[in-house]
Each structure stands twice: as structure tokens, then as C-alpha cells.
Design a protein around this motif. Sequence first.
Motif: not given
Length: 174
Positions: A7-10, A13-15, A19-21
Motif C-alpha cells: 500500500l505504501v509503495m503503491r 508510485i501514484l504520488l 507529480a510528473a503529470l
Amino acid sequence: MKKQQRLVMRTVILLLLLAALGYTIYANFFTEKTAVAVGSTAPDFVLSDLEGREHRLTDYRGKGVFLNFWGTWCKPCEREMPYMNELYPIYQKQGVEILAVNVGEPKLNVEKFAERFGLTFPIVIDRQDQVLNAYGVGPLPTTFLIDKNGKVKKIITGTMTKEDIKQHLESIKP
């Protein structure tokens, strides 16, 4: 424990993806895209007008050039065109040319627009967006003020009033 790590890893990655978007959106829509800087020599080009005559930017050396990028669908462009047309004969006599670069629309659309407004200054069509890209034009309208030596004096993004246009034309008189 493994569920919590996933959950932390996901979440991380989502954050990172968000940020890239966000950066991509910011870089493409909220920053200047101008590839041509004030003080630099304006890139030369050759484009044909509505009558098929070729216009080469360097042919205007010795004159000031009001280089306006526009589209028929662009409401701010539509608002400033009559002002440009009204001031064109006055400043043309004083050594300033207005050159309007349409951004690759069909010739018929551009001709209808020019007829509707009775435009008398040269209108060229950048069919492949080569000039648009060479100048790094983002939003329309964008205008480059070019002096008699071919140097970019100022770059204006957005619509202008009649008084704005008049002041800019004055600023590039040879």
C-alpha cells in the motif's frame, strides 16, 4: 505487514505519477514556449500568401515587421485584426509591414476570414507549422516585433487593443 508495504509503495508510485503529470501540464500550458528570444535574429522563412506570392522574412530587411501568428477560430485574433487593418496603410508608408501568419488552416477558411474583415495586409499560411515551431509559438495570438535589422524587439502573447498595436508599430519604425 506485506499488505501495508504494498500500500505504501503503491501510494508513493501514484504520488510520483501525479507529480510528473502535474509538471507536464505546467510545462506545456503555463510556461513560455518561445524558441526565439528578444534580441535574437528572427528566423527566416518563406511562405505563400493567399494569391500565391512568396514572402521571405529577410526581404523585409530595412523595415519594421509586425509578425502576427493567428487563427480564424481564435476570438482574440478576430478582435485585433480590424485594428491591424486600420493601422496598416498608415504605418506601411512609414516603413513598417504587418505580416499575418495563419497557423495551417485551409486556404478557403482564411480567404473567407480575410474577405469578411476586408484585410489588406499580407496573410501567409504556415501549412506545416514549420514557422510556428521555429518561433516556438504557444497560445494565439502571438506577435513578434522585428526591427529593420531583423532583430526581435519584443514578443507579445494575447490580444491587443488598437492603442497597443499602434504603440508597437511605432516602436519598430525604421
